[in-house]
Scaffold this active site. Structure first.
Site, PDB file in Angstrom:
ATOM      1  N   GLY A 229      68.747  87.068  86.936  1.00  0.00           N
ATOM      2  CA  GLY A 229      69.453  86.996  85.627  1.00  0.00           C
ATOM      3  C   GLY A 229      70.928  86.243  85.711  1.00  0.00           C
ATOM      4  O   GLY A 229      70.753  85.042  85.547  1.00  0.00           O
ATOM      5  N   GLY A 230      71.965  86.989  86.220  1.00  0.00           N
ATOM      6  CA  GLY A 230      73.319  86.371  86.210  1.00  0.00           C
ATOM      7  C   GLY A 230      73.287  84.937  87.119  1.00  0.00           C
ATOM      8  O   GLY A 230      73.883  84.140  86.681  1.00  0.00           O
TER       9      GLY A 230
ATOM     10  N   GLY B  98      72.221  93.570  87.807  1.00  0.00           N
ATOM     11  CA  GLY B  98      73.477  93.295  87.534  1.00  0.00           C
ATOM     12  C   GLY B  98      74.519  94.099  88.269  1.00  0.00           C
ATOM     13  O   GLY B  98      75.771  94.100  87.750  1.00  0.00           O
TER      14      GLY B  98
ATOM     15  N   ASN C   9      66.250  84.385  83.895  1.00  0.00           N
ATOM     16  CA  ASN C   9      66.353  85.117  82.802  1.00  0.00           C
ATOM     17  C   ASN C   9      67.611  84.972  82.189  1.00  0.00           C
ATOM     18  O   ASN C   9      68.520  85.841  82.871  1.00  0.00           O
ATOM     19  CB  ASN C   9      65.807  86.521  83.024  1.00  0.00           C
ATOM     20  CG  ASN C   9      66.168  87.239  81.675  1.00  0.00           C
ATOM     21  OD1 ASN C   9      66.218  87.024  80.546  1.00  0.00           O
ATOM     22  ND2 ASN C   9      65.640  88.628  81.794  1.00  0.00           N
ATOM     23  N   TRP C  10      67.979  84.245  81.085  1.00  0.00           N
ATOM     24  CA  TRP C  10      69.222  84.198  80.591  1.00  0.00           C
ATOM     25  C   TRP C  10      69.825  85.343  79.676  1.00  0.00           C
ATOM     26  O   TRP C  10      71.078  85.354  79.566  1.00  0.00           O
ATOM     27  CB  TRP C  10      69.397  82.745  79.967  1.00  0.00           C
ATOM     28  CG  TRP C  10      69.641  81.555  80.812  1.00  0.00           C
ATOM     29  CD1 TRP C  10      69.187  81.620  82.169  1.00  0.00           C
ATOM     30  CD2 TRP C  10      70.053  80.042  80.406  1.00  0.00           C
ATOM     31  NE1 TRP C  10      69.620  80.293  82.577  1.00  0.00           N
ATOM     32  CE2 TRP C  10      70.040  79.632  81.501  1.00  0.00           C
ATOM     33  CE3 TRP C  10      70.571  79.724  79.078  1.00  0.00           C
ATOM     34  CZ2 TRP C  10      70.268  77.986  81.461  1.00  0.00           C
ATOM     35  CZ3 TRP C  10      70.828  78.502  78.747  1.00  0.00           C
ATOM     36  CH2 TRP C  10      70.698  77.578  80.239  1.00  0.00           C
TER      37      TRP C  10
ATOM     38  N   GLU D 281      65.464  96.285  80.347  1.00  0.00           N
ATOM     39  CA  GLU D 281      66.443  96.407  79.231  1.00  0.00           C
ATOM     40  C   GLU D 281      66.068  96.591  77.764  1.00  0.00           C
ATOM     41  O   GLU D 281      66.267  97.173  76.766  1.00  0.00           O
ATOM     42  CB  GLU D 281      67.279  94.983  79.331  1.00  0.00           C
ATOM     43  CG  GLU D 281      68.245  95.060  80.425  1.00  0.00           C
ATOM     44  CD  GLU D 281      68.721  93.965  81.162  1.00  0.00           C
ATOM     45  OE1 GLU D 281      68.282  92.713  80.311  1.00  0.00           O
ATOM     46  OE2 GLU D 281      69.247  93.912  82.071  1.00  0.00           O
TER      47      GLU D 281
ATOM     48  N   GLU E  62      61.693  94.956  89.324  1.00  0.00           N
ATOM     49  CA  GLU E  62      62.947  94.854  89.258  1.00  0.00           C
ATOM     50  C   GLU E  62      63.786  96.608  89.205  1.00  0.00           C
ATOM     51  O   GLU E  62      63.463  97.016  88.100  1.00  0.00           O
ATOM     52  CB  GLU E  62      63.391  94.116  87.768  1.00  0.00           C
ATOM     53  CG  GLU E  62      62.853  92.961  87.782  1.00  0.00           C
ATOM     54  CD  GLU E  62      63.909  92.055  86.753  1.00  0.00           C
ATOM     55  OE1 GLU E  62      64.422  91.062  87.092  1.00  0.00           O
ATOM     56  OE2 GLU E  62      63.865  92.455  85.561  1.00  0.00           O
TER      57      GLU E  62
HETATM   58  P1  13P Z   1      70.548  90.074  87.616  1.00  0.00           P
HETATM   59  O1  13P Z   1      69.758  89.035  88.456  1.00  0.00           O
HETATM   60  O2  13P Z   1      71.612  89.613  86.874  1.00  0.00           O
HETATM   61  O3  13P Z   1      70.766  91.417  88.741  1.00  0.00           O
HETATM   62  O4  13P Z   1      69.414  90.560  86.643  1.00  0.00           O
HETATM   63  C1  13P Z   1      67.952  90.503  87.023  1.00  0.00           C
HETATM   64  C2  13P Z   1      67.071  90.706  85.999  1.00  0.00           C
HETATM   65  O5  13P Z   1      67.284  91.850  85.272  1.00  0.00           O
HETATM   66  C3  13P Z   1      66.204  89.341  85.535  1.00  0.00           C
HETATM   67  O6  13P Z   1      65.410  89.796  84.810  1.00  0.00           O
END
Ligand code: 13P
Length: 249
Positions: free
Chosen positions: A230-231, A169, A9-10, A95, A163
């Site tokens: 994510g990251g 993050g 997920n960018w 989010e 999640e």
């Molecule tokens: P991170 O991997 O950056 O913690 O983000 C997770 C996320 O929200 C993927 O949808």
């Protein structure tokens, strides 16, 4: 046997300059032992899906509207995502639930729209730190999946991503026992609602600070069928480490 899924997920990251990451993934995984999905910002979906043609890399959206067309400035419909080359769409990410006040009912309507257009819905759930510390995690996640998943979910139209908000993050990850507890709980809820066939076919992804260094141990947890990253999905080198860990899980 559930096929493993590594999903990136960018979020609101990436421009045309990032498209080379897809070439690198294609090169690194010509015949991967798991599914690979990247969900870039909407502006990149079409270009990325063209770039991924003929490879195992799939492309998805990060949200869609529940209606197909109309006066909804700034929104994108499931049919538009499909038209741009997407095969999946992330729905109900924490989010979006926070920033755009998305309720379980809205997420459910979006999932129905996605299904009607042949997109796989990746439906997200997860608790805040306050909810976890209050001992309410399973009740909260149970309510979210009951309210956000439409009837008729199967392993081909739905993926569920757990999640924990406090792990996104932050570099903080639940213990393996905590991840296992929630995934086992979600599995039982899915079996209870959709029956043992569909309930056992729906893949469950863990998301929240998954990195190449912790991926293998997370993928060793029962009922973890992959990750929503994510990251660490922004660079093919990092994401490739996670994909490789999943292939070997
Ligand atoms: P991170 O991997 O950056 O913690 O983000 C997770 C996320 O929200 C993927 O949808």
């Amino acid at each position: 046997m559930r096929r493993k899924l590594a999903a990136g997920n960018w979020k609101m990251n990436g421009t045309a300059a990032s498209l080379g990451e897809i070439d690198a993934l294609k090169q690194a995984f010509p015949a991967p032992g798991c599914e690979i999905l990247i969900c870039p910002p909407a502006t990149l979906i079409h270009r990325m899906s063209e770039r991924a043609t003929g490879s195992a890399v799939m492309v998805g959206g990060q949200d869609c509207h529940w209606q197909e067309t109309g006066a909804h400035t700034g929104d994108i419909s499931a049919g538009m995502l499909k038209d741009a080359g997407a095969s999946h769409v992330i729905l109900g990410h924490s989010e979006r639930r926070a920033d755009h006040h998305e309720t379980d009912a809205i997420v459910r309507a979006k999932a129905e729209a996605a299904r009607a257009r042949g997109l796989v819905a990746i439906i997200c759930c997860g608790e805040s730190l306050e909810t976890r510390e209050g001992g309410e995690t399973l009740a909260h996640v149970g309510r979210q999946i009951a309210g956000s998943l439409p009837d008729g979910c199967t392993g081909t139209n739905t993926v569920v991503a757990y999640e924990p908000i406090w792990a996104i993050g932050t570099g903080k990850v639940p213990t393996l026992a905590e991840i296992g507890e929630v995934h086992d709980f979600i599995r039982a809820e899915l079996v209870a609602r959709f029956g043992p066939g569909a309930g056992n076919d729906i893949r469950l992804l863990y998301g929240g600070s998954v990195k190449p260094v912790n991926a293998a141990e997370i993928f060793g947890v029962a009922n973890v069928d992959g990750a929503l990253v994510g990251g660490a999905s922004l660079k093919a080198g990092d994401f490739g480490g996670i994909v490789a860990a999943l292939e070997n899980a």
